[in-house]
Design a protein around this motif. Sequence first.
Motif, mmCIF file in Angstrom:
data_model
loop_
_atom_site.group_PDB
_atom_site.id
_atom_site.type_symbol
_atom_site.label_atom_id
_atom_site.label_comp_id
_atom_site.label_asym_id
_atom_site.label_seq_id
_atom_site.Cartn_x
_atom_site.Cartn_y
_atom_site.Cartn_z
ATOM 1 N N LYS A 287 -0.228 -23.259 12.439
ATOM 2 C CA LYS A 287 0.129 -23.131 11.021
ATOM 3 C C LYS A 287 0.138 -24.488 10.324
ATOM 4 O O LYS A 287 -0.326 -24.605 9.193
ATOM 5 C CB LYS A 287 1.492 -22.461 10.878
ATOM 6 N N ALA A 288 0.642 -25.493 11.000
ATOM 7 C CA ALA A 288 0.689 -26.827 10.402
ATOM 8 C C ALA A 288 -0.721 -27.356 10.132
ATOM 9 O O ALA A 288 -0.992 -27.900 9.052
ATOM 10 C CB ALA A 288 1.447 -27.787 11.307
ATOM 11 N N PHE A 289 -1.627 -27.188 11.106
ATOM 12 C CA PHE A 289 -3.007 -27.631 10.896
ATOM 13 C C PHE A 289 -3.652 -26.881 9.745
ATOM 14 O O PHE A 289 -4.354 -27.461 8.924
ATOM 15 C CB PHE A 289 -3.839 -27.422 12.165
ATOM 16 N N TYR A 290 -3.411 -25.593 9.674
ATOM 17 C CA TYR A 290 -4.022 -24.794 8.608
ATOM 18 C C TYR A 290 -3.468 -25.190 7.240
ATOM 19 O O TYR A 290 -4.218 -25.328 6.275
ATOM 20 C CB TYR A 290 -3.794 -23.299 8.860
ATOM 21 N N ILE A 291 -2.158 -25.395 7.157
ATOM 22 C CA ILE A 291 -1.548 -25.789 5.886
ATOM 23 C C ILE A 291 -2.043 -27.167 5.456
ATOM 24 O O ILE A 291 -2.380 -27.386 4.287
ATOM 25 C CB ILE A 291 -0.011 -25.759 5.999
ATOM 26 N N VAL A 292 -2.093 -28.100 6.391
ATOM 27 C CA VAL A 292 -2.588 -29.442 6.057
ATOM 28 C C VAL A 292 -4.050 -29.377 5.631
ATOM 29 O O VAL A 292 -4.458 -30.018 4.658
ATOM 30 C CB VAL A 292 -2.404 -30.403 7.253
ATOM 31 N N GLY A 293 -4.845 -28.581 6.330
ATOM 32 C CA GLY A 293 -6.254 -28.457 5.982
ATOM 33 C C GLY A 293 -6.474 -27.832 4.621
ATOM 34 O O GLY A 293 -7.342 -28.262 3.849
ATOM 35 N N GLU A 294 -5.691 -26.809 4.287
ATOM 36 C CA GLU A 294 -5.873 -26.104 3.024
ATOM 37 C C GLU A 294 -5.230 -26.830 1.851
ATOM 38 O O GLU A 294 -5.879 -27.131 0.864
ATOM 39 C CB GLU A 294 -5.297 -24.684 3.114
ATOM 40 N N PHE A 295 -3.933 -27.067 1.939
ATOM 41 C CA PHE A 295 -3.193 -27.563 0.785
ATOM 42 C C PHE A 295 -3.321 -29.064 0.575
ATOM 43 O O PHE A 295 -3.145 -29.537 -0.543
ATOM 44 C CB PHE A 295 -1.724 -27.151 0.870
ATOM 45 N N MET A 296 -3.597 -29.796 1.638
ATOM 46 C CA MET A 296 -3.814 -31.228 1.485
ATOM 47 C C MET A 296 -5.307 -31.551 1.476
ATOM 48 O O MET A 296 -5.684 -32.717 1.452
ATOM 49 C CB MET A 296 -3.086 -31.995 2.594
ATOM 50 N N HIS A 297 -6.120 -30.507 1.509
ATOM 51 C CA HIS A 297 -7.582 -30.614 1.420
ATOM 52 C C HIS A 297 -8.171 -31.507 2.509
ATOM 53 O O HIS A 297 -9.196 -32.146 2.304
ATOM 54 C CB HIS A 297 -8.005 -31.116 0.035
ATOM 55 N N LEU A 298 -7.529 -31.549 3.654
ATOM 56 C CA LEU A 298 -8.006 -32.404 4.729
ATOM 57 C C LEU A 298 -9.252 -31.840 5.394
ATOM 58 O O LEU A 298 -10.076 -32.589 5.908
ATOM 59 C CB LEU A 298 -6.902 -32.609 5.770
ATOM 60 N N LYS A 299 -9.418 -30.517 5.345
ATOM 61 C CA LYS A 299 -10.592 -29.938 6.007
ATOM 62 C C LYS A 299 -11.889 -30.285 5.281
ATOM 63 O O LYS A 299 -12.958 -30.128 5.835
ATOM 64 C CB LYS A 299 -10.443 -28.427 6.161
ATOM 65 N N HIS A 300 -11.780 -30.773 4.067
ATOM 66 C CA HIS A 300 -12.965 -31.144 3.303
ATOM 67 C C HIS A 300 -13.284 -32.634 3.419
ATOM 68 O O HIS A 300 -14.216 -33.113 2.783
ATOM 69 C CB HIS A 300 -12.780 -30.781 1.824
ATOM 70 N N GLU A 301 -12.492 -33.341 4.203
ATOM 71 C CA GLU A 301 -12.694 -34.784 4.346
ATOM 72 C C GLU A 301 -13.660 -35.080 5.500
ATOM 73 O O GLU A 301 -14.037 -34.196 6.251
ATOM 74 C CB GLU A 301 -11.346 -35.473 4.600
ATOM 75 N N THR A 302 -13.981 -36.337 5.629
ATOM 76 C CA THR A 302 -14.878 -36.742 6.709
ATOM 77 C C THR A 302 -14.132 -36.675 8.039
ATOM 78 O O THR A 302 -12.899 -36.760 8.098
ATOM 79 C CB THR A 302 -15.390 -38.174 6.485
ATOM 80 N N LYS A 303 -14.880 -36.536 9.095
ATOM 81 C CA LYS A 303 -14.286 -36.415 10.426
ATOM 82 C C LYS A 303 -13.513 -37.675 10.827
ATOM 83 O O LYS A 303 -12.493 -37.589 11.495
ATOM 84 C CB LYS A 303 -15.360 -36.114 11.474
ATOM 85 N N SER A 304 -13.983 -38.834 10.403
ATOM 86 C CA SER A 304 -13.283 -40.064 10.785
ATOM 87 C C SER A 304 -11.894 -40.127 10.154
ATOM 88 O O SER A 304 -10.948 -40.602 10.794
ATOM 89 C CB SER A 304 -14.109 -41.288 10.396
#
Length: 109
Positions: free
Chosen positions: A60-77
Amino acid sequence: MAEVHHIHNQDPNAGAEQRKAIWKTFWILLVLTTLEFVIAFTVPHGVLKISIFIVMTIVKAFYIVGEFMHLKHETKSLIWSIMVPIIFVAWLILALMLEGNAIFEAIFD
């Protein structure tokens, strides 16, 4: 005074993609939370229950960070530069808890 009327030509489908993403996020988090409640009241207390909760909390933490902090749209580095310190801190906390417990048992047992 003359009245000024602004005519806005708004597309009724504007933002449909964002609303779809928000509802998808809502349903995913709802399902995970429901699973947590079901596990909380059905699985007997023990290592299995604690392990399931830890894994589900991390998911859940990874999903929330990815969605709401838009981290999943960032570069892999950037993602790795955030994740590696978090993993090391989690490892440090686990190691300190295990060592502290071993020292406690050695002194008081």
